[in-house]
Design an enzyme around this catalytic site. Sequence first.
Site, PDB file in Angstrom:
ATOM      1  N   GLN A 190      73.462  31.804  50.245  1.00 36.77           N
ATOM      2  CA  GLN A 190      74.414  30.916  51.222  1.00 36.77           C
ATOM      3  C   GLN A 190      73.553  30.248  52.295  1.00 36.77           C
ATOM      4  O   GLN A 190      72.848  31.022  52.915  1.00 36.77           O
ATOM      5  CB  GLN A 190      75.510  31.681  51.634  1.00 36.77           C
ATOM      6  CG  GLN A 190      76.670  30.712  52.264  1.00 36.77           C
ATOM      7  CD  GLN A 190      77.259  29.690  51.180  1.00 36.77           C
ATOM      8  OE1 GLN A 190      77.358  29.995  50.026  1.00 36.77           O
ATOM      9  NE2 GLN A 190      77.646  28.464  51.866  1.00 36.77           N
TER      10      GLN A 190
ATOM     11  N   LYS B 121      84.248  31.720  46.456  1.00 38.78           N
ATOM     12  CA  LYS B 121      83.631  31.500  45.028  1.00 38.78           C
ATOM     13  C   LYS B 121      83.853  33.132  44.361  1.00 38.78           C
ATOM     14  O   LYS B 121      83.742  33.088  43.279  1.00 38.78           O
ATOM     15  CB  LYS B 121      82.030  31.472  45.633  1.00 38.78           C
ATOM     16  CG  LYS B 121      81.500  30.103  46.108  1.00 38.78           C
ATOM     17  CD  LYS B 121      80.146  30.035  46.610  1.00 38.78           C
ATOM     18  CE  LYS B 121      80.059  28.741  47.423  1.00 38.78           C
ATOM     19  NZ  LYS B 121      78.400  28.438  48.001  1.00 38.78           N
TER      20      LYS B 121
ATOM     21  N   ASP C 269      72.132  27.353  42.259  1.00 38.49           N
ATOM     22  CA  ASP C 269      72.390  26.424  43.223  1.00 38.49           C
ATOM     23  C   ASP C 269      71.482  25.148  42.980  1.00 38.49           C
ATOM     24  O   ASP C 269      71.757  24.169  43.375  1.00 38.49           O
ATOM     25  CB  ASP C 269      72.094  27.038  44.412  1.00 38.49           C
ATOM     26  CG  ASP C 269      73.085  27.184  45.312  1.00 38.49           C
ATOM     27  OD1 ASP C 269      74.286  26.643  45.293  1.00 38.49           O
ATOM     28  OD2 ASP C 269      73.107  27.968  46.338  1.00 38.49           O
TER      29      ASP C 269
HETATM   30  N1  GUN Z   1      75.905  25.798  51.857  1.00 36.19           N
HETATM   31  C1  GUN Z   1      76.644  24.638  51.960  1.00 36.19           C
HETATM   32  N2  GUN Z   1      76.850  24.248  50.651  1.00 36.19           N
HETATM   33  C2  GUN Z   1      76.122  25.192  49.868  1.00 36.19           C
HETATM   34  C3  GUN Z   1      75.903  25.351  48.448  1.00 36.19           C
HETATM   35  O1  GUN Z   1      76.309  24.617  47.544  1.00 36.19           O
HETATM   36  N3  GUN Z   1      75.257  26.490  48.132  1.00 36.19           N
HETATM   37  C4  GUN Z   1      74.681  27.201  49.249  1.00 36.19           C
HETATM   38  N4  GUN Z   1      73.869  28.316  48.637  1.00 36.19           N
HETATM   39  N5  GUN Z   1      74.780  27.108  50.392  1.00 36.19           N
HETATM   40  C5  GUN Z   1      75.646  25.983  50.817  1.00 36.19           C
END
Ligand code: GUN
Length: 290
Positions: A93, A49, A116
């Site tokens: 995350q 990311k 998110d």
């Molecule tokens: N863990 C797995 N997928 C995601 C996501 O799209 N965002 C976040 N913050 N954590 C994740």
Amino acid sequence: MNLIDGNEVAKVIVAELTEKVSALHNSKPCVNFVRVGDDPASISYVRKKEKTAREIGMESRLQVYPESITQSELLQKIDLLNSDSEVHGVLIQAPLPDHIDERIIFNRVLPRKDVDGFSSTNVGKVFQELDDAFVPCTPAGILELIKRTEIETTGKHVVVLGRSLIVGKPTGILFLAKDIPGNATVTFCHSQSSKVSEHTLKADILIAAIGKPLFVQPEMVKEGATVIDVGINRIPDLSKKSHFRLVGDVDFDSVAPKASFITPVPGGVGPMTVAMLMANTLKAFLLTLE
Ligand code: GUN
């Protein structure tokens, strides 16, 4: 069978975002990542990311906290990001350690910084189909793949395997939306569903998001269906240097001949999640200008 190449579609979206961000003059969108602990998958997702944000010309920041951080300490850290006017998007995350309630953490992120889309406010906005909703990145990526591949959804039967907050539930809701892509008939299946194959066999579009390696087998899939594989599972493979390989929730090799369209793992939905996060961050930034 047609392969849906998520890397290619994500590349196009990243190029579109790069152009939009380069046209911004006074300040750039900034996304702030928070990682707790050292889960190898989380480390690699956050790195990816950060790399994509850099590529687009967005700013990114990262704070890493130890597994031992308490829930109230983490909430305080989120409050600091909420009140930092230089941060437009905040992403915590997942997964978080067991002593922390993810929902309480997600709900603390200011709705207008919730790139998110996991907070209860944003979930409500998605249900209400509001323009300022942040659609969770993986479901948004799935719908974008469907849209850009020009797969019809109106009147089609979509079966979602999985009911998570992050993927399953929001994906089904998006396919239900009074919009295109959307207007579908949606069935959700999960670990307590009986006769799962009876449902999946009726799917024009089958979404697998249950985290069970190779769960979807060809006898569960209708001839000509579109199959979207959200699973990313590491399974042991001693022939690899790393001693594991990545597989989806779908047994790709045996299901692909029956499908009209199918996503691979890796290189299907994964890159789309990252691209949609960047799109959400730009949206969060633009909302601050209104
Ligand atoms: N863990 C797995 N997928 C995601 C996501 O799209 N965002 C976040 N913050 N954590 C994740």
